[in-house]
Write a protein that holds these residues in place. Structure first.
Motif, mmCIF file in Angstrom:
data_model
loop_
_atom_site.group_PDB
_atom_site.id
_atom_site.type_symbol
_atom_site.label_atom_id
_atom_site.label_comp_id
_atom_site.label_asym_id
_atom_site.label_seq_id
_atom_site.Cartn_x
_atom_site.Cartn_y
_atom_site.Cartn_z
ATOM 1 N N GLN A 157 0.867 -1.177 0.000
ATOM 2 C CA GLN A 157 0.000 0.000 0.000
ATOM 3 C C GLN A 157 0.905 1.227 0.000
ATOM 4 N N VAL A 158 0.755 2.047 -1.020
ATOM 5 C CA VAL A 158 1.590 3.224 -1.187
ATOM 6 C C VAL A 158 0.730 4.465 -0.963
ATOM 7 N N ALA A 159 1.050 5.233 0.073
ATOM 8 C CA ALA A 159 0.322 6.468 0.374
ATOM 9 C C ALA A 159 0.919 7.590 -0.465
ATOM 10 N N THR A 160 0.108 8.153 -1.351
ATOM 11 C CA THR A 160 0.576 9.228 -2.226
ATOM 12 C C THR A 160 0.108 10.580 -1.705
ATOM 13 N N ASP A 161 0.859 11.619 -2.064
ATOM 14 C CA ASP A 161 0.575 12.956 -1.542
ATOM 15 C C ASP A 161 -0.316 13.803 -2.436
ATOM 16 N N ASP A 162 -0.351 13.484 -3.736
ATOM 17 C CA ASP A 162 -1.141 14.310 -4.653
ATOM 18 C C ASP A 162 -1.491 13.497 -5.897
ATOM 19 N N GLN A 163 -2.256 14.111 -6.791
ATOM 20 C CA GLN A 163 -2.691 13.397 -7.994
ATOM 21 C C GLN A 163 -1.519 13.086 -8.914
ATOM 22 N N ALA A 164 -0.541 13.973 -8.979
ATOM 23 C CA ALA A 164 0.615 13.728 -9.855
ATOM 24 C C ALA A 164 1.373 12.478 -9.412
ATOM 25 N N GLU A 165 1.589 12.320 -8.125
ATOM 26 C CA GLU A 165 2.278 11.124 -7.627
ATOM 27 C C GLU A 165 1.414 9.882 -7.830
ATOM 28 N N THR A 166 0.124 10.002 -7.570
ATOM 29 C CA THR A 166 -0.806 8.895 -7.788
ATOM 30 C C THR A 166 -0.755 8.452 -9.249
ATOM 31 N N ASP A 167 -0.863 9.410 -10.152
ATOM 32 C CA ASP A 167 -0.829 9.104 -11.581
ATOM 33 C C ASP A 167 0.504 8.488 -11.998
ATOM 34 N N ARG A 168 1.612 9.055 -11.521
ATOM 35 C CA ARG A 168 2.931 8.565 -11.916
ATOM 36 C C ARG A 168 3.116 7.101 -11.519
ATOM 37 N N LEU A 169 2.790 6.762 -10.274
ATOM 38 C CA LEU A 169 2.992 5.389 -9.810
ATOM 39 C C LEU A 169 2.022 4.422 -10.483
ATOM 40 N N TRP A 170 0.759 4.825 -10.566
ATOM 41 C CA TRP A 170 -0.249 3.985 -11.231
ATOM 42 C C TRP A 170 0.162 3.704 -12.678
ATOM 43 N N ASN A 171 0.512 4.775 -13.393
ATOM 44 C CA ASN A 171 0.870 4.630 -14.795
ATOM 45 C C ASN A 171 2.149 3.823 -14.978
ATOM 46 N N ALA A 172 3.099 3.950 -14.059
ATOM 47 C CA ALA A 172 4.331 3.162 -14.148
ATOM 48 C C ALA A 172 4.019 1.675 -14.027
ATOM 49 N N ILE A 173 3.164 1.313 -13.087
ATOM 50 C CA ILE A 173 2.831 -0.103 -12.873
ATOM 51 C C ILE A 173 1.972 -0.634 -14.013
ATOM 52 N N VAL A 174 0.879 0.040 -14.290
ATOM 53 C CA VAL A 174 -0.060 -0.430 -15.319
ATOM 54 C C VAL A 174 0.567 -0.326 -16.712
ATOM 55 N N GLY A 175 1.316 0.738 -16.954
ATOM 56 C CA GLY A 175 1.913 0.951 -18.264
ATOM 57 C C GLY A 175 3.114 0.071 -18.562
ATOM 58 N N ASN A 176 3.577 -0.659 -17.568
ATOM 59 C CA ASN A 176 4.726 -1.557 -17.740
ATOM 60 C C ASN A 176 4.250 -3.005 -17.758
ATOM 61 N N GLY A 177 3.120 -3.242 -18.396
ATOM 62 C CA GLY A 177 2.612 -4.611 -18.488
ATOM 63 C C GLY A 177 1.727 -5.026 -17.336
ATOM 64 N N GLY A 178 1.392 -4.070 -16.461
ATOM 65 C CA GLY A 178 0.532 -4.368 -15.322
ATOM 66 C C GLY A 178 -0.935 -4.343 -15.695
ATOM 67 N N GLN A 179 -1.768 -4.346 -14.671
ATOM 68 C CA GLN A 179 -3.201 -4.484 -14.887
ATOM 69 C C GLN A 179 -3.960 -3.663 -13.852
ATOM 70 N N GLU A 180 -4.962 -2.915 -14.326
ATOM 71 C CA GLU A 180 -5.815 -2.133 -13.442
ATOM 72 C C GLU A 180 -6.774 -3.038 -12.692
#
Length: 164
Positions: free
Chosen positions: A84-107
């Motif tokens: 569980q990763v606690a993010t501080d703002d939408q930019a951090e949320t988007d960056r981490l989400w997109n890194a995981i999902v965009g690297n072959g991950g799954q929503e």
């Protein structure tokens, strides 16, 4: 005898099918306070590998010591374990989400996603955690209900629902 750093008392061990080093490198590049700390090669043949193959990888994910074991295809990660990763703002949320999902991950739902190795992650804005623990239970429920409609968490929508 080679001098080594002390072995941590408690370490998260994650099972991989030959890809522990790739996963550790991705985590080190993606998350702050993360690193690949050591790579250990098998001293002999084992059921899913040969002498000299990468057997374990010591790595740190956001300050948490981990070891990746290249144990083969027998066991797969599942949602019963997640970071569980606690993010501080939408930019951090988007960056981490997109890194995981965009690297072959799954929503998945409610801020959950899986990386391409099957490890589950909860990308959870701090504001969402604050909303859930609001003493005003009606406000907490509004934020919760808004979250239940999401995959990646949208902070503005959570805040709007929380305020009513």
């Amino acid at each position: 005898m080679v001098s080594k750093k002390p072995i941590p008392k408690n370490t998260v061990c994650l099972w991989y099918d030959g890809t522990a080093l790739d996963a550790a490198k991705f985590y080190a590049e993606t998350f702050p306070d993360s690193s690949v700390d050591a790579v250990h090669h098998a001293p002999g043949d084992y059921p899913d590998g040969k002498q000299g193959d990468v057997l374990t990888v010591e790595f740190t994910v956001m300050g948490i010591p981990c070891v990746g074991l290249n144990g083969g295809p027998t066991f797969k990660p599942d949602e019963a374990f997640s970071f569980q990763v606690a993010t501080d703002d939408q930019a951090e949320t988007d960056r981490l989400w997109n890194a995981i999902v965009g690297n072959g991950g799954q929503e998945s739902a409610c801020g959950w996603c899986k990386d391409k190795w099957g490890v589950s992650w909860q990308i959870t804005p701090r504001v969402l955690l604050e909303a859930f623990t609001d003493p005003d239970r009606a406000a907490a429920k509004r934020a919760f209900d808004a979250m239940m409609t999401m995959q990646k968490i949208d902070i503005a929508t959570i805040e709007k629902a929380w305020r009513g």
